[in-house]
Structure formats: C-alpha cells, structure tokens
Design an enzyme around this catalytic site. Structure first.
Site, PDB file in Angstrom:
ATOM      1  N   SER A 100      10.847 -22.374 -20.406  1.00 35.26           N
ATOM      2  CA  SER A 100       9.565 -21.723 -20.671  1.00 35.26           C
ATOM      3  C   SER A 100       8.521 -22.742 -21.142  1.00 35.26           C
ATOM      4  O   SER A 100       8.242 -23.696 -20.429  1.00 35.26           O
ATOM      5  CB  SER A 100       9.777 -20.596 -21.684  1.00 35.26           C
ATOM      6  OG  SER A 100       8.651 -19.739 -21.721  1.00 35.26           O
ATOM      7  N   ASP A 201      11.381 -11.945 -14.004  1.00 35.71           N
ATOM      8  CA  ASP A 201      11.035 -12.569 -15.281  1.00 35.71           C
ATOM      9  C   ASP A 201       9.886 -11.774 -15.873  1.00 35.71           C
ATOM     10  O   ASP A 201       8.804 -11.712 -15.274  1.00 35.71           O
ATOM     11  CB  ASP A 201      10.635 -14.031 -15.039  1.00 35.71           C
ATOM     12  CG  ASP A 201      10.363 -14.810 -16.316  1.00 35.71           C
ATOM     13  OD1 ASP A 201      10.013 -14.192 -17.331  1.00 35.71           O
ATOM     14  OD2 ASP A 201      10.489 -16.048 -16.288  1.00 35.71           O
ATOM     15  N   HIS A 231      14.095 -13.775 -18.244  1.00 35.97           N
ATOM     16  CA  HIS A 231      13.410 -15.007 -18.643  1.00 35.97           C
ATOM     17  C   HIS A 231      14.318 -16.024 -19.344  1.00 35.97           C
ATOM     18  O   HIS A 231      14.329 -17.207 -19.002  1.00 35.97           O
ATOM     19  CB  HIS A 231      12.221 -14.669 -19.551  1.00 35.97           C
ATOM     20  CG  HIS A 231      11.448 -15.873 -19.972  1.00 35.97           C
ATOM     21  ND1 HIS A 231      10.758 -16.665 -19.078  1.00 35.97           N
ATOM     22  CD2 HIS A 231      11.264 -16.443 -21.202  1.00 35.97           C
ATOM     23  CE1 HIS A 231      10.180 -17.660 -19.724  1.00 35.97           C
ATOM     24  NE2 HIS A 231      10.475 -17.560 -21.008  1.00 35.97           N
TER      25      HIS A 231
END
Length: 266
Positions: A100, A201, A231
């Site tokens: 991320s 996601d 995610h």
C-alpha cells in the site's frame, strides 16, 4: 505474542551460508495506518531464505491515530531511507518491498537511488485514487480529526492487520499531496518491478497499478493478479503465493546483479 510484539519493527541479519555466500538485504515497508504486523509473515518468509530483513515501524504507527496525525510523508520516507542505508552498508545487494503506502515509499526510494536498488516488490501499492471525496481533504482535515479506518480489508476470516480504526486526515492529506511528485518521478525507476495486486481491493483502486505500469522506465515489470485476497493481501488467502513469487523474484534480480558485476569486471 503481545500487541506490542506484533507492531514492533523487525530486523534480522543476513545468513550468507544460505545465499551462496552473498549478503542480500530486503527492506519491507508496511502501509498507512497499518503496522509491521501486516508484513511480518512476508518478511519472515524471505528471512528464512537467508536474506537480511528490515521492517521499520513508520512514525506515528503502532501508537495511536492521533500520533499519526502529527506525522507527514517526509517522516515516513526518512525512516525507510534509514532502513535502506543500514541494509546497504551491511549487504552487497538490496531489494525493496512495500504494501500500500509502503509501496509508494519504496517506489520513491527507487526513483531517488537508481541502480542502488536491485529490485522492487509492490503489493497493492498506492500512488493515486479516483475517489472524489479526497478533494475536500484540505478543508475537512481542519474540521475533523479522522474518519472511519481503512484497516483490515482482508477476505480471510478471523485475520487482523493490527492497524488503526480511524484514518487521521492531516496525515492522509500529506500522503496524497506527495503522490503527484512520486508519479512525476516514476520514469526514474529503472530496477525490475514485481507488481502484485488483488483483483478486489476496497482501499486502493486499479488506477495506481495502471499509473505505475505506464510510468516506470524499467523494461522488466511483472504483474500478478491475486484472485482470493483483498487489500492486505500479505495476510490473506494468497499470502503463500506472494511469498513464493517474492522469493523467486529476489533470487532472480540478485543473480542478475552478479552477472552485471561480472560483466563489468570482465
């Protein structure tokens, strides 16, 4: 294992007897509002192969969302740079990896450091968003301290990321403000890239992956789509696939770095 243990940073030395005598380092960064807990199993899988591993705790994480609201992109980037410098001082080759926001941080590192980075592994990296509500962040951040959290987007039942249940808006705005300079720097990324993303996601939309693929100058970009994870894929149903593909990628770029050095010396 206590919560403090889970969110603590991880630092493991190289075991060159497992890596053909070479000292290889891997920097692994967690994401925004998360903690090292979200990437430790991934990092440990690489350490088990003999690689030196550094998983820093990004400033403002592992404490409280209010603490994170006092921190900015420069703080997080400074921490990953320190971890990289430590690995580079102790090892011959360094690969960077991130989940991320951690993916965005290591991309920025690779853009800044060029061929000092041997390879880049990205899992659901964040460099952009198509959400229109973020346009209000410059104003809303002064009115509201935080909004509901983004942690624990995990398909696998019973698994936690050990992140915050609130999203601090001043910190979020700092992250998003630095996305444009990062995107502008993507052509400076020349190292091999393994881009891993989840088919579903709920935190990072597909625009980030598209921008990264189109923006980097590296001729070696491999994309892998995960069918059964959300995610925080490093803790989800496809975690073993991430571990295996990461291991193969590190072995490949490390071998290539030996070939390049040998060619230069020859």
């Amino acid at each position: 294992m206590t919560e403090a243990d889970l969110v603590a940073p991880l630092s493991l030395p190289a075991r060159p007897e497992l890596t053909g005598g070479r000292r290889v380092g891997v920097l692994v960064s967690h994401g925004f509002t998360g903690s090292p807990a979200s990437v430790k199993p991934w990092a440990q899988s690489l350490a088990d192969l003999g690689y030196a591993v550094e998983v820093p705790l990004l400033p403002g994480h592992g404490t409280s969302w209010r603490d994170l609201n006092t921190r900015r992109w420069e703080d997080w980037y400074g921490t990953v740079r320190e971890s990289f410098d430590k690995l580079a001082a102790e090892n011959e080759v360094v690969v960077v990896a991130g989940l991320s926001m951690g993916g965005g941080l290591v991309l920025r590192l690779a853009a800044d450091l060029g061929d000092r980075v041997a390879g880049i592994i990205l899992v659901n990296p964040a460099v952009a968003t198509t959400r229109k509500d973020v346009l209000a962040l410059p104003v809303v951040k002064h009115v509201l301290g935080a909004l509901p959290g983004i942690a624990n987007d995990i398909k696998k039942p019973g698994v936690r990321e050990h992140g915050y249940d609130r999203t601090p808006l001043k910190a979020a705005h700092s992250m998003m403000q630095n996305w444009r300079p990062l995107r502008d720097a993507l052509p400076q990324v020349t190292a091999p890239v393994l881009l891993i993303r989840s088919a579903v996601d709920h935190v990072v939309d597909p625009s980030s992956a598209r921008i990264i693929r189109a923006g980097v100058s590296s001729p070696d970009v491999t994309e892998l789509v995960l069918p059964d994870s959300f995610h925080v894929a490093t803790l989800d149903n496809d975690a073993e696939t991430i571990n295996a593909e990461s291991a193969a990628f590190v072995a490949r770029v490390v071998a290539a770095s030996r070939t390049e050095v040998g060619g230069a010396e020859a």
